[in-house]
Design an enzyme around this catalytic site. Structure first.
Site, PDB file in Angstrom:
ATOM      1  N   ASP A   1       0.834  -1.189   0.000  1.00 39.58           N
ATOM      2  CA  ASP A   1       0.000   0.000   0.000  1.00 39.58           C
ATOM      3  C   ASP A   1       0.880   1.256   0.000  1.00 39.58           C
ATOM      4  O   ASP A   1       1.856   1.338   0.746  1.00 39.58           O
ATOM      5  CB  ASP A   1      -0.892  -0.020   1.245  1.00 39.58           C
ATOM      6  CG  ASP A   1      -1.834   1.148   1.321  1.00 39.58           C
ATOM      7  OD1 ASP A   1      -2.762   1.221   0.488  1.00 39.58           O
ATOM      8  OD2 ASP A   1      -1.651   2.000   2.220  1.00 39.58           O
TER       9      ASP A   1
ATOM     10  N   GLU B   1       1.805  -0.405  -5.027  1.00 37.49           N
ATOM     11  CA  GLU B   1       0.883   0.680  -5.359  1.00 37.49           C
ATOM     12  C   GLU B   1       1.783   1.911  -5.505  1.00 37.49           C
ATOM     13  O   GLU B   1       2.178   2.514  -4.500  1.00 37.49           O
ATOM     14  CB  GLU B   1      -0.149   0.886  -4.260  1.00 37.49           C
ATOM     15  CG  GLU B   1      -1.160   1.972  -4.605  1.00 37.49           C
ATOM     16  CD  GLU B   1      -2.141   2.257  -3.479  1.00 37.49           C
ATOM     17  OE1 GLU B   1      -3.318   2.526  -3.767  1.00 37.49           O
ATOM     18  OE2 GLU B   1      -1.724   2.212  -2.293  1.00 37.49           O
TER      19      GLU B   1
END
Length: 766
Positions: free
Chosen positions: A427, A464
């Site tokens: 993330d 990401e």
């Protein structure tokens, strides 16, 4: 990643000053007077307790004085005598079995002046406090005679200096060991109990625990990890709890929203045709973190988990029937073993960019902040707001500090070696590409170390590639190992399918594997993770049903969540009974699936989209533990023979077609574009043929029509001895929308492609 609403920033005058803001000076802070009832308690406090009150007022100015006094008194009242212990080993960090000598504890805290090890029984009742000894940068204690199981532990850490130093000493708080392999607190999901010692505003206590008598998990003699080829990956993104939280999941009240509940649904994943699950965070977190104090979000329960408290322990409340941390560990392993047995790999969504502890405006002190704040978090003592915030969640981990880098590496290896996971999705991975002051690094040590590690380089590493301030799609440092979420694929195809002009060149590039982004060095097209939707944003249905987000239920005045959705409601915002609009929406959903699955790269889909799940237009649904977010298994049954059938057939065809899922970029001999005017910005039609060059599957013709009128497409001549057969036409009713193997054949040399529809043709022998 949760996108929060707007936040206030200091004025220019405030930013220029280096002294603490007024709210950090308790003697000058308005509204800090104690009530008459509390005054008596405060006057009776010891000097140590009074110092504790002052410290909390300096480091947590938002907390009421009454709360501070009660917390200090409670902390002092719960302490037992501080006992001396033998100096222990500085390695390994955390709690470890020292055999007959006892149990060893080691904590990295170089700036601290005192560290106490606080021991409790399994209910949370105090046993004793142990003074730890400093050796270099590590504090250790060897506790002889300590039980090998049934013990909870935490630390109290103190040190020199105040706010201006960047440290956030909070000795009145019990701090969780960063290296705890198991974490104990409240027993049941979203249900407070005495063990967590919850206090309004301050929050809950989380303890480390261990069981050195526990036998190793038995993976089984016939067990082996799932083997999925590089080009065969189809990723199914899924939040753990919502997947089986609904009563109609059939998991039963003891297993709903747990690892074992998830395990019961593996047959559904097999039926869909997925080869990997990407599970939203399952590290320990506090699902009730939004309810610590009155605020616009205090009605919410965190179901996504992007707020880690610890990086080693599985979420204890994901154990069935409140089984606790050790049951959670075993049951997660059972889930991994069962998924591997079904040929499905396990990718974990991990959050190494921030923790639950927030910023200085509303800190939630549970671990890192009180142990060594400048080591674990990006901190700049030369500016007004010291904790840097590139995560959007108040703090940013100092990922390239050697201590934090080691913790991340140790955590990742732990999940691969202990739990047998097959990879990670990172993330806001761009946070790992910054130095301690937030400046971008061309060759970030942590990213390189992961890529070069002999264990971690062998699993899926998916970034990401952005954070709050940096966008690295196509430029994320990769060492030819890292894959990336391709945000440009999402945006380009959303624009094209809804009918925006000027997108033809862009989507052709995305179909071919985004070579403009990834065809460099030794990178492969399968390292590009293509997606139309993800957990943070509209569902596939809502992408076709809403022009705007509708996040009022989140409590932030609809300010949270992205505004850049590139969505189209097909003529009516939200719910409607208009059959024409509904038919168009289902057709657009099919078009998106065609676009995703005929493109080179690794496709990612999201749980619930297989039946058209809706969140009512909420594109930031992280805090709703309700039927709005739970997977609806009855709705799945209702669409089983319609959209779900199409969805599953498309996934299985993608796996079976050797022209897709390539691990090398295509050349001109692999694809023919049926286009002679690439510069026509008014054109919303694109067709191409993928050529069988010995793979034995025949050619594949694809046409995408985003015009609001029918296009009569001239079909290329099929290969000698073959004919074109219709595999897919998204305008046709089920079951003709997908015909396994193709229909009996297409007559004529043209095909009428209806407005907003797509077709796939395959060659078959005459």
């Amino acid at each position: 990643m949760v996108v929060l609403g707007t936040v206030s920033t200091p004025t220019a005058a405030q930013s220029r000053g280096l002294q603490a803001p007024p709210c950090w000076r308790p003697s000058r802070c308005p509204g800090r007077r104690l009530s008459p009832q509390i005054k008596g308690t405060a006057s009776a406090l010891s000097a140590l307790q009074r110092a504790t009150v002052g410290r909390v007022q300096r480091t947590a100015p938002h907390i009421r004085s009454e709360t501070i006094v009660r917390a200090a008194a409670a902390a002092a009242g719960s302490r037992s005598a501080v006992l001396a212990a033998e100096p222990g080993s500085v390695e390994p960090l955390g709690a470890s079995d020292a055999g007959r000598a006892g149990v060893n504890f080691a904590l990295h805290a170089p700036a601290a002046t005192s560290v106490q090890l606080c021991l409790f029984d399994s209910s949370g009742a105090p046993l004793k406090d142990v003074a730890m000894t400093k050796q270099g940068d590590v504090w250790s204690a060897l506790v002889p005679g300590l039980a090998k199981k049934g013990v909870l532990y935490a630390y109290r850490v103190d040190g020199p200096g105040g706010w201006e130093t960047g440290y956030r000493w909070t000795p009145e708080r019990l701090l969780l060991d960063p290296y705890a392999k198991h974490v104990s607190s409240r027993q049941r999901w979203a249900t407070r109990d005495d063990k967590e010692q919850y206090q309004p505003e301050l929050g809950s206590v989380f303890y480390g625990t261990y069981d050195f008598t526990r036998k190793p998990f038995q993976w089984g003699k016939r067990y082996k990890r799932a083997e999925v080829g590089a080009g065969e990956l189809i990723v199914y993104e899924v939040p753990l709890r919502p997947f089986t939280a609904h009563p109609n999941s059939g998991a039963g009240p003891r297993r709903q929203g747990t690892f074992l509940g998830f395990m019961e649904k593996i047959p559904h994943l097999v039926e869909m045709g997925v080869t990997a699950v990407e599970i939203l965070p399952v590290f320990e977190y506090d699902e009730l973190e939004f309810q610590r104090s009155p605020n616009p979000r205090d009605h919410m329960v965190n179901i996504w988990g992007y707020s880690h408290i610890n990086f080693f322990a599985p979420m204890a409340r994901f154990a069935a029937n409140g089984g606790g941390p050790f049951a959670a560990a075993d049951e997660f392993k059972q889930l991994v073993r069962a998924l591997h047995g079904a040929g499905i790999q396990v990718i974990l969504d991990v959050v190494y960019n921030h923790t639950n502890e927030g910023g200085d405006d509303d800190p939630y002190v549970t671990s890192f902040r009180g142990i060594d704040c400048p080591t674990y978090y990006m901190t700049d003592t030369e500016q007004y707001v010291q904790l840097l915030n590139y995560s959007g969640c108040g703090n940013t981990t100092n990922a390239n500090h050697p201590v934090m880098q080691r913790l991340i590496m140790d955590s990742l290896r732990h999940w691969v070696e202990e739990y047998h996971v097959d990879g990670f999705r990172f993330d806001l991975a761009s946070v790992m590409c910054r130095d301690s002051k937030g400046q971008p690094l061309e060759s970030p040590p942590i990213v390189r170390a992961i890529a070069k590690d002999p264990v971690l380089s062998q699993v899926h590493l998916l970034a990401e590639p952005w954070d709050c301030g940096m966008y690295q799609v196509g430029t994320f440092p990769n060492w030819d190992v890292w894959g990336e979420w391709n945000g440009k694929f999402r945006d380009d195809f959303r624009k094209f399918v809804k009918g925006d002009g000027g997108m033809k060149k862009a989507i052709a590039t995305r179909i071919a594997g985004s070579a403009d982004l990834y065809h460099n060095n030794n990178r492969r097209p399968d390292q590009c993770i293509n997606f139309i939707v993800a957990h943070d944003g509209f569902t596939l249905h809502d992408l076709c049903a809403y022009n705007d987000k509708h996040n009022d239920a989140n409590g932030e005045g609809n300010r949270d969540g992205t505004n850049d959705n590139f969505s189209w409601n097909c003529g009516v915002e939200g719910d409607t009974s208009d059959e024409g609009v509904l038919a168009l929406r289902w057709r657009q959903m099919r078009n998106f699936m065609v676009a995703l699955l005929v493109s080179q790269g690794t496709p990612m889909i999201v749980s619930g989209d297989e039946y058209g799940a809706t969140r009512g237009g909420n594109n930031n649904w992280y805090g709703h533990d309700t039927e709005m977010t739970w997977f609806d298994w009855d709705a799945l049954k209702a669409t089983k023979d319609d959209f779900t059938r199409f969805y599953s057939h498309m996934l299985k065809w993608r796996r079976e077609c050797p022209l897709l899922g390539r691990t090398t970029f295509m050349g001109s001999e692999d694809i023919t574009w049926h286009e002679d005017n690439w510069d026509d910005d008014e054109s919303r039609f694109l067709a191409f043929t993928l050529h069988d060059r010995g793979q034995g599957c025949g050619d594949v013709y694809v046409a995408l029509n985003a015009h609001n009128f029918e296009v009569q497409a001239a079909l290329p001549a099929p290969t000698s001895g073959c004919k074109w057969a219709r595999l897919v036409d998204t305008n046709l009713p089920t079951p003709r929308d997908f015909t396994p193997g193709g229909n009996s054949g297409i007559t004529g040399d043209t095909y009428g492609i209806t407005a907003y529809s797509s077709i796939i043709l395959v060659t078959k022998p005459l």
